[in-house]
Design a protein around this motif. Structure first.
Motif, PDB file in Angstrom:
ATOM      1  N   LEU A 376       0.823  -1.214   0.000  1.00 51.13           N
ATOM      2  CA  LEU A 376       0.000   0.000   0.000  1.00 51.13           C
ATOM      3  C   LEU A 376       0.857   1.264   0.000  1.00 51.13           C
ATOM      4  N   ILE A 377       1.997   1.252   0.700  1.00 54.23           N
ATOM      5  CA  ILE A 377       2.910   2.410   0.686  1.00 54.23           C
ATOM      6  C   ILE A 377       3.394   2.666  -0.735  1.00 54.23           C
ATOM      7  N   ASN A 378       3.758   1.597  -1.433  1.00 58.07           N
ATOM      8  CA  ASN A 378       4.236   1.739  -2.813  1.00 58.07           C
ATOM      9  C   ASN A 378       3.106   2.156  -3.749  1.00 58.07           C
ATOM     10  N   ARG A 379       1.916   1.563  -3.547  1.00 57.85           N
ATOM     11  CA  ARG A 379       0.789   1.866  -4.446  1.00 57.85           C
ATOM     12  C   ARG A 379       0.368   3.322  -4.340  1.00 57.85           C
ATOM     13  N   LEU A 380       0.400   3.877  -3.141  1.00 55.05           N
ATOM     14  CA  LEU A 380      -0.016   5.265  -2.953  1.00 55.05           C
ATOM     15  C   LEU A 380       1.170   6.234  -2.940  1.00 55.05           C
ATOM     16  N   THR A 381       2.353   5.733  -3.271  1.00 57.49           N
ATOM     17  CA  THR A 381       3.593   6.539  -3.294  1.00 57.49           C
ATOM     18  C   THR A 381       3.721   7.441  -2.053  1.00 57.49           C
ATOM     19  N   ILE A 382       3.597   6.819  -0.884  1.00 51.33           N
ATOM     20  CA  ILE A 382       3.751   7.548   0.383  1.00 51.33           C
ATOM     21  C   ILE A 382       5.235   7.789   0.601  1.00 51.33           C
ATOM     22  N   LYS A 383       5.629   9.064   0.714  1.00 52.30           N
ATOM     23  CA  LYS A 383       7.044   9.406   0.875  1.00 52.30           C
ATOM     24  C   LYS A 383       7.457   9.232   2.332  1.00 52.30           C
ATOM     25  N   THR A 384       8.270   8.210   2.598  1.00 55.38           N
ATOM     26  CA  THR A 384       8.735   7.947   3.954  1.00 55.38           C
ATOM     27  C   THR A 384      10.033   7.159   3.907  1.00 55.38           C
ATOM     28  N   ALA A 385      10.882   7.382   4.910  1.00 51.14           N
ATOM     29  CA  ALA A 385      12.136   6.630   4.990  1.00 51.14           C
ATOM     30  C   ALA A 385      11.880   5.195   5.434  1.00 51.14           C
ATOM     31  N   SER A 386      10.788   4.989   6.192  1.00 48.85           N
ATOM     32  CA  SER A 386      10.508   3.666   6.742  1.00 48.85           C
ATOM     33  C   SER A 386       9.040   3.541   7.122  1.00 48.85           C
ATOM     34  N   PRO A 387       8.462   2.323   7.044  1.00 46.49           N
ATOM     35  CA  PRO A 387       7.095   2.117   7.531  1.00 46.49           C
ATOM     36  C   PRO A 387       6.961   2.351   9.028  1.00 46.49           C
ATOM     37  N   GLU A 388       8.094   2.404   9.746  1.00 48.06           N
ATOM     38  CA  GLU A 388       8.067   2.625  11.193  1.00 48.06           C
ATOM     39  C   GLU A 388       8.079   4.109  11.567  1.00 48.06           C
ATOM     40  N   THR A 389       8.177   4.984  10.566  1.00 47.52           N
ATOM     41  CA  THR A 389       8.097   6.424  10.824  1.00 47.52           C
ATOM     42  C   THR A 389       6.742   6.758  11.424  1.00 47.52           C
ATOM     43  N   HIS A 390       6.738   7.616  12.445  1.00 48.76           N
ATOM     44  CA  HIS A 390       5.472   8.031  13.053  1.00 48.76           C
ATOM     45  C   HIS A 390       4.690   8.903  12.076  1.00 48.76           C
ATOM     46  N   ALA A 391       3.384   8.720  12.071  1.00 43.17           N
ATOM     47  CA  ALA A 391       2.508   9.477  11.171  1.00 43.17           C
ATOM     48  C   ALA A 391       2.648  10.985  11.375  1.00 43.17           C
ATOM     49  N   ARG A 392       2.945  11.398  12.603  1.00 38.03           N
ATOM     50  CA  ARG A 392       3.094  12.823  12.927  1.00 38.03           C
ATOM     51  C   ARG A 392       4.191  13.480  12.092  1.00 38.03           C
ATOM     52  N   ASN A 393       5.211  12.700  11.695  1.00 35.85           N
ATOM     53  CA  ASN A 393       6.370  13.265  11.012  1.00 35.85           C
ATOM     54  C   ASN A 393       6.204  13.355   9.499  1.00 35.85           C
ATOM     55  N   LEU A 394       5.043  12.971   8.989  1.00 36.57           N
ATOM     56  CA  LEU A 394       4.783  13.061   7.554  1.00 36.57           C
ATOM     57  C   LEU A 394       4.186  14.416   7.194  1.00 36.57           C
ATOM     58  N   SER A 395       4.339  14.795   5.933  1.00 35.26           N
ATOM     59  CA  SER A 395       3.656  15.994   5.449  1.00 35.26           C
ATOM     60  C   SER A 395       2.146  15.736   5.446  1.00 35.26           C
ATOM     61  N   GLY A 396       1.368  16.820   5.375  1.00 38.29           N
ATOM     62  CA  GLY A 396      -0.092  16.678   5.407  1.00 38.29           C
ATOM     63  C   GLY A 396      -0.625  15.770   4.315  1.00 38.29           C
ATOM     64  N   GLY A 397      -0.083  15.916   3.094  1.00 37.70           N
ATOM     65  CA  GLY A 397      -0.554  15.104   1.988  1.00 37.70           C
ATOM     66  C   GLY A 397      -0.223  13.636   2.151  1.00 37.70           C
ATOM     67  N   ASN A 398       0.960  13.345   2.694  1.00 36.09           N
ATOM     68  CA  ASN A 398       1.334  11.951   2.919  1.00 36.09           C
ATOM     69  C   ASN A 398       0.544  11.342   4.073  1.00 36.09           C
ATOM     70  N   GLN A 399       0.171  12.163   5.057  1.00 35.19           N
ATOM     71  CA  GLN A 399      -0.731  11.682   6.112  1.00 35.19           C
ATOM     72  C   GLN A 399      -2.067  11.271   5.496  1.00 35.19           C
ATOM     73  N   GLN A 400      -2.550  12.090   4.545  1.00 35.62           N
ATOM     74  CA  GLN A 400      -3.821  11.774   3.889  1.00 35.62           C
ATOM     75  C   GLN A 400      -3.728  10.450   3.125  1.00 35.62           C
ATOM     76  N   LYS A 401      -2.591  10.215   2.495  1.00 35.79           N
ATOM     77  CA  LYS A 401      -2.405   8.965   1.759  1.00 35.79           C
ATOM     78  C   LYS A 401      -2.416   7.758   2.703  1.00 35.79           C
ATOM     79  N   VAL A 402      -1.871   7.930   3.915  1.00 30.85           N
ATOM     80  CA  VAL A 402      -1.889   6.842   4.906  1.00 30.85           C
ATOM     81  C   VAL A 402      -3.328   6.516   5.286  1.00 30.85           C
ATOM     82  N   VAL A 403      -4.140   7.558   5.482  1.00 27.56           N
ATOM     83  CA  VAL A 403      -5.557   7.348   5.827  1.00 27.56           C
ATOM     84  C   VAL A 403      -6.270   6.590   4.705  1.00 27.56           C
TER      85      VAL A 403
END
Length: 493
Positions: A376-403
């Motif tokens: 799902l991270i790859n499918r939605l191109t969520i920009k993150t160094a790791s799946p263990e990164t806290h959601a708080r540390n993502l940009s607003g748009g990448n937080q939306q992609k996680v949701v």
């Protein structure tokens, strides 16, 4: 106030966020700052206002090298920041939120509520805001909370105001009023840094634009010397052929039907349906009852009367857990408070609604979970160094992609999207629209609530319009115009 930021570098751990960014702001200009989610726009402004310290580079204010140790110090020196994620204290009153940390007192230290209310009312009048100063801020809509934040910043008498997606939750009327206020501030010599993904706004009110991509400055130019297509190309590094991908829906049976649903004080006698493979857009002004209808559908709030039918059978959705079991997913408009667990990892957020599928015997199969999340991270191109990164540390748009990833993961039959592209850049919007098409191709029924009329028209197969808690009309996509929808949204025929 003249601000010059030169060769700015910033990393968080191994994640290099900014690499040699330069940005300058002239007195009395409205300067757009644009880039894809994760490009580093908010980080750059957080460095300016002292929320973070920079690793390399210089900041000069009126020619003097200046670094603030925290945002309060920046505010005291004339720089206010209206953040995309609202900083509202929900259990405090509107008045208390407006003056938090800046309370007015008499010589004896007693709160001067009368003076504070007078100033607040004056500011609300400028913004055409009609809100009780004594009500709890948490009971205000997201749009109203946004106006509280804007009023709070304007009351600081700042020389520079940074606005991060200020119109994301506002109605058309509120947006127009805000633009009038910006024009007035500009005349008084106040500078605005305007961060937005709404291209029409940028070309309407801004003087210059700086474009960022992958933590670097791509270009700074006058708005009059560029175009929509040029900005998009510089932002994403490629051309986007169409804003909205073409839809060729193959509609199936009615999956969800709402019959004569009412909830006192929110909406009444609401009836509509959605078929498999269909996108039904829901439009209307802020406060019309759109979100309230969706909350009741998902079992967050209880209906006073009316019926919900799923796949031809009457059903009773008692709570959100019940809704998920019956194949409903709900992406809320307020991702910060309702859509994400900010202090947990991306992996945990995405996997949470689907945990039972990884733990058939009560123990989580971590390998299956990791594979599911990575997909799902790859499918939605969520920009993150790791799946263990806290959601708080993502940009607003990448937080939306996680949701979005979280709810796609449950394999919903019906997916409710409330403002799905709020705070999302133009490239990511296109990805979300394409994903919506893929879901409907697989037979998923989508209900999309949106305040962006071009989005509603561009992506919906049918549009229902809500006015003062009632459905005022339905428009087929081929007949939809912004004028027709706004007429219905304001109570016209």
């Amino acid at each position: 106030m003249q601000i010059d930021m030169n060769d700015i570098h910033k990393a968080f751990g191994k994640n290099q966020v900014l690499s040699g960014v330069s940005f300058n702001l002239k007195p009395g200009e409205v300067h757009a700052l644009m880039g894809e989610n994760g490009a580093g726009k908010s980080t750059l402004m957080n460095l300016l206002t002292g929320l973070h310290g920079l690793d390399k580079g210089s900041i000069r204010i009126n020619g003097k090298e200046t670094y603030f140790s925290n945002p309060k110090e920046a505010e005291q020196n004339g720089i206010a920041f209206i953040h995309q994620e609202l900083n509202i204290w929900p259990e405090m009153t509107v008045l208390e939120n407006l003056f938090i940390g800046k309370e007015m007192t008499s010589k004896l230290g007693i709160l001067n509520t009368k003076k504070m209310k007078a100033l607040a009312k004056k500011q609300f009048e400028k913004l055409s805001v009609s809100l009780s100063l004594d009500q709890e801020a948490g009971k205000c809509s997201v749009g109203q909370q946004q106006m509280i934040e804007i009023a709070k910043a304007l009351m600081t008498k700042a020389e520079v105001i940074i606005m991060d997606e200020p119109t994301a939750a506002l109605t058309e009327r509120e947006i127009n009023k805000l633009f009038e206020v910006i024009a007035s501030l500009k005349k008084d010599g106040v500078s605005i840094v305007y961060i937005s993904h709404r291209m029409e706004e940028i070309f309407s009110i801004c003087d210059r634009i700086t474009i960022m991509r992958d933590g670097k400055t791509v270009d700074t130019t006058n708005i009059s010397e560029t175009s929509f297509d040029e900005v998009v190309k510089k932002m994403v590094g490629r051309e986007l052929t169409d804003r909205y991908p073409q839809r060729r829906p193959e509609l199936g049976d009615i999956v969800l039907e709402v019959r004569d649903a009412s909830k006192k004080g929110s909406f009444e006698h609401v009836s509509f349906h959605v078929r498999s493979g269909e996108i039904v857009g829901v439009s209307g002004l802020m406060g019309a009852g759109r979100t309230e209808i969706m909350r009741a559908l998902f079992g967050i709030d209880r209906l006073d009367s009316g019926e919900i039918w799923l796949a031809g059978k009457k059903t009773n959705i008692k709570n959100p857990n019940d809704a998920v079991k019956k194949g409903l997913g709900f992406i809320t408009e307020n991702r910060k408070d309702e859509g994400l667990l900010l202090d947990t990892s991306i992996r945990e957020n995405i996997a949470l609604p689907s945990l039972t599928s990884f733990s058939p015997k009560g123990v989580i199969d971590q390998k299956r979970e990791a594979s599911f999340v990575e997909l799902l991270i790859n499918r939605l191109t969520i920009k993150t160094a790791s799946p263990e990164t806290h959601a708080r540390n993502l940009s607003g748009g990448n937080q939306q992609k996680v949701v979005i990833a979280k709810w796609i993961g449950i394999g919903p039959k019906v997916l409710i999207l409330d403002e799905p592209t709020r705070g999302v850049d133009v490239g990511a919007k296109r990805e979300i629209y394409t994903l919506m098409n893929e879901l409907t191709d697989r037979g998923v029924a989508i209900i999309m609530v949106s305040s962006e009329l071009p989005e509603i028209i561009g992506m919906s197969d049918r549009i229902i319009v809500v006015h003062e808690g009632k459905i005022s009309g339905e428009v087929a996509s081929r007949e939809a115009t912004q004028e027709r929808i706004m007429t219905l949204a304001t109570g016209g025929q």
